[in-house]
Design an enzyme around this catalytic site. Structure first.
Site, PDB file in Angstrom:
ATOM      1  N   LYS A  98       0.857  -1.195   0.000  1.00  0.00           N
ATOM      2  CA  LYS A  98       0.000   0.000   0.000  1.00  0.00           C
ATOM      3  C   LYS A  98       0.892   1.244   0.000  1.00  0.00           C
ATOM      4  O   LYS A  98       1.795   1.359   0.826  1.00  0.00           O
ATOM      5  CB  LYS A  98      -0.892  -0.011   1.239  1.00  0.00           C
TER       6      LYS A  98
HETATM    7  O1  G3P Z   1      -9.005   1.555   4.143  1.00  0.00           O
HETATM    8  C1  G3P Z   1      -9.081   2.890   4.566  1.00  0.00           C
HETATM    9  C2  G3P Z   1      -9.955   2.998   5.772  1.00  0.00           C
HETATM   10  O2  G3P Z   1      -9.425   2.205   6.816  1.00  0.00           O
HETATM   11  C3  G3P Z   1     -10.110   4.416   6.248  1.00  0.00           C
HETATM   12  O3  G3P Z   1     -11.339   4.467   6.890  1.00  0.00           O
HETATM   13  O4  G3P Z   1     -13.077   5.394   8.390  1.00  0.00           O
HETATM   14  O5  G3P Z   1     -10.613   5.904   8.798  1.00  0.00           O
HETATM   15  O6  G3P Z   1     -11.817   6.910   6.839  1.00  0.00           O
HETATM   16  P1  G3P Z   1     -11.728   5.720   7.776  1.00  0.00           P
END
Ligand code: G3P
Length: 217
Positions: A83
């Site tokens: 990633k």
């Molecule tokens: O894969 C990306 C994800 O983990 C981010 O999610 O809710 O932190 O925006 P969030």
């Protein structure tokens, strides 16, 4: 549509992998710190829980250092997907790694132009963050739709990996928009199967079945 689990919690992954509905896993530094575990150890364990791609994020900001970290992470298992952040250095590292045949997930994508660059860099997956755009009152789903149009216009093979998914509706809308993958928190995945009318209907069926006094076995 492929479902990836968005977590580094191996108990959650193990439980969901047993359903046969999971196609991979994504992690990021925030999810790793939440797991409280050693990064390489938890990635190794996750790679044993699924045959699908397991995204492990580099922490360096400069291309050569990213590539050095990527080589370390690639030693862990054959299904490690590197990633990389959507920066110029990340795109350069993406090109180098995909040219060598490695899987790359370009993350922290918030615009269609960023996604266009990732496809040109040969990314395996692009991760547009829906929820974080919604948090800013910007329609995150519109980004998925725009990327789908652009990728289809030019036949890019990069897979749209809808990320920062917070709700069941995000999953449905991502599927409607033609995302190839959704990476979903465990709680949201478990909620997808739930509907009160399903529960009510099942209860009624079993109550009527009980009246027959019969059994199938
Ligand atoms: O894969 C990306 C994800 O983990 C981010 O999610 O809710 O932190 O925006 P969030």
């Amino acid at each position: 549509m492929k479902f990836f689990v968005d977590t580094a919690d191996t108990n959650e992954i193990r439980e969901l992998a047993a359903t046969g509905l999971i196609d991979g896993v994504t992690t990021n530094p925030s999810l790793i710190v939440k797991s409280g575990r050693d990064f390489k150890e938890v990635i190794k364990e996750i790679c044993e829980l699924t045959d699908g791609p397991v995204s492990a994020e580099v922490t360096a900001l400069e291309t050569d250092a990213m590539l050095a970290e990527a080589q370390e992470l690639l030693k862990i298992a054959k299904n490690v997907c590197i990633k990389l952040p959507l920066t110029i250095d990340g795109l350069k590292a993406c090109k180098a790694l995909t040219d060598e045949g490695h899987m790359v997930n370009v993350t922290l994508c918030f615009s269609a132009n960023q996604a266009l660059l990732a496809a040109k860099a040969g990314a395996t997956f692009i991760s547009p963050f829906i929820g974080r755009l919604d948090d800013m009152n910007i329609d995150g789903m519109e980004l998925i739709e725009d990327i789908r149009i652009i990728y289809d216009n030019y036949g890019f093979e990069t897979e749209i990996l809808a990320a920062s998914i917070r709700t069941a509706n995000h999953v449905k809308q991502s599927a409607m928009a033609g995302a190839d993958v959704a990476t979903i928190p465990p709680s949201v995945i478990k909620g997808l199967a739930k509907h009160p009318l399903t529960d009510k209907g099942l209860e009624a069926f079993l109550a009527d079945w009980a009246k027959t006094g019969q059994s199938i076995l």
